[in-house]
Design an enzyme around this catalytic site. Structure first.
Site, PDB file in Angstrom:
ATOM      1  N   GLY A  52     -29.539  44.840  23.343  1.00  0.00           N
ATOM      2  CA  GLY A  52     -28.558  43.933  22.727  1.00  0.00           C
ATOM      3  C   GLY A  52     -28.477  44.127  21.225  1.00  0.00           C
ATOM      4  CB  CYS A  67     -33.712  41.986  21.368  1.00  0.00           C
ATOM      5  SG  CYS A  67     -32.896  43.370  22.195  1.00  0.00           S
ATOM      6  CG  ASP A  88     -33.999  38.339  20.593  1.00  0.00           C
ATOM      7  OD1 ASP A  88     -35.110  38.910  20.640  1.00  0.00           O
ATOM      8  OD2 ASP A  88     -33.222  38.297  21.574  1.00  0.00           O
ATOM      9  CG  HIS A  89     -35.761  34.133  21.768  1.00  0.00           C
ATOM     10  ND1 HIS A  89     -34.424  34.378  21.510  1.00  0.00           N
ATOM     11  CD2 HIS A  89     -35.888  34.152  23.117  1.00  0.00           C
ATOM     12  CE1 HIS A  89     -33.781  34.516  22.660  1.00  0.00           C
ATOM     13  NE2 HIS A  89     -34.648  34.388  23.648  1.00  0.00           N
ATOM     14  CG  HIS A 117     -27.909  68.338  13.875  1.00  0.00           C
ATOM     15  ND1 HIS A 117     -27.653  68.269  15.221  1.00  0.00           N
ATOM     16  CD2 HIS A 117     -28.860  69.285  13.712  1.00  0.00           C
ATOM     17  CE1 HIS A 117     -28.436  69.128  15.859  1.00  0.00           C
ATOM     18  NE2 HIS A 117     -29.177  69.759  14.958  1.00  0.00           N
ATOM     19  CG  HIS A 146     -30.758  66.745  16.535  1.00  0.00           C
ATOM     20  ND1 HIS A 146     -30.671  67.371  17.754  1.00  0.00           N
ATOM     21  CD2 HIS A 146     -31.520  67.556  15.742  1.00  0.00           C
ATOM     22  CE1 HIS A 146     -31.359  68.523  17.711  1.00  0.00           C
ATOM     23  NE2 HIS A 146     -31.891  68.644  16.509  1.00  0.00           N
ATOM     24  CG  ASN A 147     -28.658  61.224  16.982  1.00  0.00           C
ATOM     25  OD1 ASN A 147     -29.614  60.816  17.652  1.00  0.00           O
ATOM     26  ND2 ASN A 147     -27.841  62.146  17.422  1.00  0.00           N
ATOM     27  N   GLY A 166     -34.343  45.848  23.382  1.00  0.00           N
ATOM     28  CA  GLY A 166     -33.830  46.748  22.348  1.00  0.00           C
ATOM     29  C   GLY A 166     -32.341  47.022  22.507  1.00  0.00           C
TER      30      GLY A 166
HETATM   31  C1  RB5 Z   1     -32.918  37.306  25.204  1.00  0.00           C
HETATM   32  O1  RB5 Z   1     -33.211  36.619  26.323  1.00  0.00           O
HETATM   33  C2  RB5 Z   1     -32.568  38.753  25.548  1.00  0.00           C
HETATM   34  O2  RB5 Z   1     -31.355  38.780  26.201  1.00  0.00           O
HETATM   35  C3  RB5 Z   1     -32.546  39.590  24.302  1.00  0.00           C
HETATM   36  O3  RB5 Z   1     -33.804  39.581  23.716  1.00  0.00           O
HETATM   37  C4  RB5 Z   1     -32.163  41.045  24.429  1.00  0.00           C
HETATM   38  O4  RB5 Z   1     -33.047  41.743  25.264  1.00  0.00           O
HETATM   39  C5  RB5 Z   1     -30.762  41.344  24.718  1.00  0.00           C
HETATM   40  O5  RB5 Z   1     -30.374  42.496  24.912  1.00  0.00           O
END
Ligand code: RB5
Length: 149
Positions: free
Chosen positions: A70, A65, A8-9, A133, A98-99, A68
């Site tokens: 979300g 993100c 994402d951004h 595993h 392992h996973n 990491g």
């Molecule tokens: C975006 O603002 C942020 O919520 C996203 O990048 C991420 O970290 C979500 O878990």
């Protein structure tokens, strides 16, 4: 080997620096976005890259993100995906051994670009150990399929 990349951004710059690293190493990848720093919704991009891995067109996913977290939640909702947030070398290695993780998730505000490149290298070059595993990974699949374990 073909990788599916997405961010994402909040991790646009981290994704771009990982792409540069992969270019230098000659590793093939597809960039599933986002393609600019404007605010976007991370589940859409995590979903696209995770789907490509689940469909088998791509071997591993690298999804980022800000934290990491979300993107890992989104990716893990796609059937067949085992996504792991990695913040150090040991995690990147162990989640493959392992996973049998097929997606690595990283946070731009958590790992440096240099560390992210290292984690990607470890993740894509470490083999799953199988054996006991495999039984445990099969149980993850059973949970995913709604089975009572
Ligand atoms: C975006 O603002 C942020 O919520 C996203 O990048 C991420 O970290 C979500 O878990």
């Amino acid at each position: 080997m073909k990788l599916a990349l997405a961010a994402d951004h909040g991790a646009f710059e981290l994704k771009e620096s990982i792409k540069k690293h992969l270019d230098e190493k000659g590793i093939e990848y597809e960039d599933f976005g986002c393609y600019a720093k404007e605010s976007v919704d991370y589940p859409r991009f995590a979903y696209r890259a995770a789907k490509a891995v689940a469909n088998g067109t791509h071997d591993f996913g690298i999804i980022c993100c800000t934290t990491g977290l979300g993107v890992s939640m989104a990716a893990n909702k796609v059937k067949g995906i085992r996504a792991a947030v990695c913040t150090n070398e040991m995690l990147a290695e162990m989640t493959r051994r392992h996973n049998n993780a097929n997606v690595i998730c990283m946070g731009q505000n958590v790992v440096s670009q240099e560390l992210a490149n290292k984690l990607v290298d470890i993740f894509v070059s470490t083999e799953f150990e199988g054996g006991r595993h495999q039984r445990r990974v099969d149980l993850l699949t059973a949970i995913e399929n709604g089975e009572d374990i």
